[in-house]
Design an enzyme around this catalytic site. Structure first.
Site, PDB file in Angstrom:
ATOM      1  N   VAL A   1     -21.766   6.055  28.153  1.00  0.00           N
ATOM      2  CA  VAL A   1     -22.742   6.420  27.125  1.00  0.00           C
ATOM      3  C   VAL A   1     -22.038   6.917  25.865  1.00  0.00           C
ATOM      4  O   VAL A   1     -22.350   6.470  24.752  1.00  0.00           O
ATOM      5  CB  VAL A   1     -23.710   7.492  27.655  1.00  0.00           C
ATOM      6  CG1 VAL A   1     -24.695   7.908  26.566  1.00  0.00           C
ATOM      7  CG2 VAL A   1     -24.465   6.977  28.879  1.00  0.00           C
ATOM      8  N   GLY A   2     -21.069   7.815  26.029  1.00  0.00           N
ATOM      9  CA  GLY A   2     -20.371   8.360  24.871  1.00  0.00           C
ATOM     10  C   GLY A   2     -19.663   7.296  24.050  1.00  0.00           C
ATOM     11  O   GLY A   2     -19.704   7.325  22.809  1.00  0.00           O
TER      12      GLY A   2
ATOM     13  N   SER B   1     -31.111  13.214  32.349  1.00  0.00           N
ATOM     14  CA  SER B   1     -31.400  12.150  33.312  1.00  0.00           C
ATOM     15  C   SER B   1     -32.846  12.260  33.759  1.00  0.00           C
ATOM     16  O   SER B   1     -33.423  13.348  33.797  1.00  0.00           O
ATOM     17  CB  SER B   1     -30.462  12.278  34.519  1.00  0.00           C
ATOM     18  OG  SER B   1     -30.938  11.519  35.608  1.00  0.00           O
ATOM     19  N   SER B   2     -33.414  11.125  34.140  1.00  0.00           N
ATOM     20  CA  SER B   2     -34.800  11.117  34.627  1.00  0.00           C
ATOM     21  C   SER B   2     -34.951  11.875  35.944  1.00  0.00           C
ATOM     22  O   SER B   2     -36.078  12.177  36.357  1.00  0.00           O
ATOM     23  CB  SER B   2     -35.293   9.680  34.797  1.00  0.00           C
ATOM     24  OG  SER B   2     -34.492   8.986  35.741  1.00  0.00           O
ATOM     25  N   CYS B   3     -33.836  12.208  36.599  1.00  0.00           N
ATOM     26  CA  CYS B   3     -33.927  12.946  37.870  1.00  0.00           C
ATOM     27  C   CYS B   3     -34.405  14.382  37.667  1.00  0.00           C
ATOM     28  O   CYS B   3     -34.645  15.089  38.649  1.00  0.00           O
ATOM     29  CB  CYS B   3     -32.597  12.927  38.611  1.00  0.00           C
ATOM     30  SG  CYS B   3     -31.308  13.951  37.867  1.00  0.00           S
TER      31      CYS B   3
ATOM     32  N   TYR C   1     -27.639  18.427  40.592  1.00  0.00           N
ATOM     33  CA  TYR C   1     -27.418  17.855  39.258  1.00  0.00           C
ATOM     34  C   TYR C   1     -28.672  18.033  38.402  1.00  0.00           C
ATOM     35  O   TYR C   1     -28.592  18.401  37.227  1.00  0.00           O
ATOM     36  CB  TYR C   1     -27.066  16.376  39.402  1.00  0.00           C
ATOM     37  CG  TYR C   1     -26.846  15.646  38.105  1.00  0.00           C
ATOM     38  CD1 TYR C   1     -25.660  15.798  37.390  1.00  0.00           C
ATOM     39  CD2 TYR C   1     -27.817  14.796  37.584  1.00  0.00           C
ATOM     40  CE1 TYR C   1     -25.448  15.117  36.199  1.00  0.00           C
ATOM     41  CE2 TYR C   1     -27.620  14.112  36.395  1.00  0.00           C
ATOM     42  CZ  TYR C   1     -26.430  14.280  35.710  1.00  0.00           C
ATOM     43  OH  TYR C   1     -26.236  13.605  34.521  1.00  0.00           O
TER      44      TYR C   1
ATOM     45  N   LYS D   1     -29.218  20.021  34.761  1.00  0.00           N
ATOM     46  CA  LYS D   1     -29.732  19.362  33.560  1.00  0.00           C
ATOM     47  C   LYS D   1     -31.013  20.027  33.049  1.00  0.00           C
ATOM     48  O   LYS D   1     -31.235  20.117  31.833  1.00  0.00           O
ATOM     49  CB  LYS D   1     -29.963  17.871  33.835  1.00  0.00           C
ATOM     50  CG  LYS D   1     -28.676  17.059  33.914  1.00  0.00           C
ATOM     51  CD  LYS D   1     -27.937  17.082  32.593  1.00  0.00           C
ATOM     52  CE  LYS D   1     -26.641  16.327  32.609  1.00  0.00           C
ATOM     53  NZ  LYS D   1     -25.936  16.395  31.310  1.00  0.00           N
TER      54      LYS D   1
ATOM     55  N   PRO E   1     -32.658   9.762  29.583  1.00  0.00           N
ATOM     56  CA  PRO E   1     -32.681   8.316  29.797  1.00  0.00           C
ATOM     57  C   PRO E   1     -33.086   7.930  31.214  1.00  0.00           C
ATOM     58  O   PRO E   1     -32.903   8.690  32.171  1.00  0.00           O
ATOM     59  CB  PRO E   1     -31.229   7.913  29.532  1.00  0.00           C
ATOM     60  CG  PRO E   1     -30.439   9.130  29.891  1.00  0.00           C
ATOM     61  CD  PRO E   1     -31.302  10.300  29.520  1.00  0.00           C
ATOM     62  N   THR E   2     -33.614   6.731  31.333  1.00  0.00           N
ATOM     63  CA  THR E   2     -33.821   6.107  32.628  1.00  0.00           C
ATOM     64  C   THR E   2     -32.478   5.600  33.151  1.00  0.00           C
ATOM     65  O   THR E   2     -31.424   5.975  32.624  1.00  0.00           O
ATOM     66  CB  THR E   2     -34.848   4.964  32.507  1.00  0.00           C
ATOM     67  OG1 THR E   2     -35.148   4.469  33.806  1.00  0.00           O
ATOM     68  CG2 THR E   2     -34.320   3.831  31.635  1.00  0.00           C
TER      69      THR E   2
ATOM     70  N   HIS F   1     -23.711   2.697  40.678  1.00  0.00           N
ATOM     71  CA  HIS F   1     -25.155   2.600  40.844  1.00  0.00           C
ATOM     72  C   HIS F   1     -25.543   1.163  41.187  1.00  0.00           C
ATOM     73  O   HIS F   1     -24.711   0.259  41.197  1.00  0.00           O
ATOM     74  CB  HIS F   1     -25.849   3.087  39.572  1.00  0.00           C
ATOM     75  CG  HIS F   1     -25.660   4.551  39.327  1.00  0.00           C
ATOM     76  ND1 HIS F   1     -25.051   5.060  38.194  1.00  0.00           N
ATOM     77  CD2 HIS F   1     -25.978   5.635  40.080  1.00  0.00           C
ATOM     78  CE1 HIS F   1     -25.008   6.383  38.264  1.00  0.00           C
ATOM     79  NE2 HIS F   1     -25.564   6.752  39.394  1.00  0.00           N
TER      80      HIS F   1
ATOM     81  N   ASP G   1     -34.805   2.976  51.350  1.00  0.00           N
ATOM     82  CA  ASP G   1     -35.280   2.413  50.086  1.00  0.00           C
ATOM     83  C   ASP G   1     -35.236   3.421  48.942  1.00  0.00           C
ATOM     84  O   ASP G   1     -35.155   3.052  47.779  1.00  0.00           O
ATOM     85  CB  ASP G   1     -36.730   1.937  50.229  1.00  0.00           C
ATOM     86  CG  ASP G   1     -36.823   0.479  50.651  1.00  0.00           C
ATOM     87  OD1 ASP G   1     -35.855  -0.256  50.424  1.00  0.00           O
ATOM     88  OD2 ASP G   1     -37.865   0.101  51.198  1.00  0.00           O
TER      89      ASP G   1
END
Length: 316
Positions: free
Chosen positions: A16-17, A108-110, A137, A141, A164-165, A180, A270
């Site tokens: 990303v950076g 993060s979306s998490c 994590y 965040k 972000p997603t 991932h 899953d």
């Protein structure tokens, strides 16, 4: 926003950076600042203060974090919560005391609850329990998001958080033990194609739905936040579109050119059935992603092929 402003990108060597750095450079920003983890340990408060005192950045973009998959989060929960809080707290507090005018925090979306309604809206933050496999994590965040919100409230500073997603793209991690799902699939299909189109076994049923954003679109969102004063403290960054893991596999298989069989191992988990971001707030302000999934996968695969030697040496 003048092109001469000194912009410090924490984590500028990461996927990303580095995308943010490339984007800003292409737009004529001439005063970009970065430091590798060997040059600056962001976990060390005094080192961060010394760095800011020496370089005096006007703007800080925090793309630095300790990241990893489910296994790493499960095995090292203390490191994931503590090191991420150390990194972001040192950056945020030093930016505040150094009179940094703008701070962009990436998360993060998490951060959203495991069973939040779909698509995920910003207001769902802290409304329910988190996904246990990465809560360490996520909690770190969340503290970063709330710290930036507190600074906006108390000091009226332009500190904003972008969530972000699932990101993918050039400079991604293709190590099958730690990568991932999307880059892992690229490598699996590629190696199977090289092995006479051998079959590829993938985890789960393929029915969960996921959203993916090309990293250059993420960089565009960061620059949008940089060049505009966003009215709220938290924004989702994504496509607003998702697909099943089976559809993702079929798209990657097509791009790679693999012609073998896909075997779904439904004895493997899953995960969450669906995880889609509501990106209407950013759309209303004028930002929207540009790169569709197949184009992004092709760009990522091209980069993977150019760097094939590195992953064969287990360096990618």
């Amino acid at each position: 926003m003048t092109r001469e402003k000194k912009i410090y990108i924490a984590g500028h060597n990461g996927m990303v950076g580095s995308a943010i750095w490339r984007n800003l450079s292409s737009r004529g920003y001439t005063n970009l600042l970065g430091a590798s983890s060997k040059e600056l340990d962001l976990r060390d408060q005094n080192s961060v203060k010394d760095f800011f005192n020496e370089h005096k950045p006007d703007i800080v973009i925090d793309a630095a974090a300790k990241v990893g998959g489910i296994l790493a989060n499960n095995d090292f929960p203390y490191q994931f919560i503590m090191e991420n809080m150390q990194i972001q707290n040192n950056l945020i507090d030093t930016a505040l005391t150094s009179q940094v005018e703008k701070f962009i925090f990436l998360g993060s979306s998490c951060i959203y609850p495991k069973f939040a309604p779909q698509p995920l809206k910003e207001e769902y933050l802290l409304t329910d329990t988190l996904e246990p496999t990465n809560e360490w994590y996520a909690i770190a965040k969340i503290t970063g998001v709330k710290t930036c919100q507190a600074i906006r409230k108390q000091y009226n500073k332009d500190y904003v958080s972008l969530m972000p997603t699932n990101l993918y793209g050039t400079h991604d991690n293709f190590d099958l033990k730690t990568s991932h799902v999307l880059p892992a699939m690229i490598r699996k299909f590629h190696e199977a194609k090289e092995n006479n189109n051998a079959s590829v076994t993938l985890w789960g049923s393929g029915t969960p739905m996921r959203e993916f954003l090309f990293v250059d679109d993420m960089a565009e969102a960061v620059v949008f936040a940089l060049e505009n004063k966003l009215p709220d403290y938290l924004y989702n960054i994504g496509t607003g579109l998702d697909l099943t893991i089976k559809e993702l596999a079929a798209t990657i298989q097509k791009v790679v050119g693999h012609q073998g069989e896909i075997i779904w191992d439904d004895t493997k988990p899953d995960g969450t059935p669906r995880k889609l971001m509501d990106v209407s707030k950013m759309h209303e302000l004028g930002w929207k992603h540009k790169i569709n999934l197949e184009t992004g996968i092709q760009k990522t695969y091209d980069w993977f092929l150019e760097n094939e030697g590195k992953y064969k040496e287990n360096k990618l």
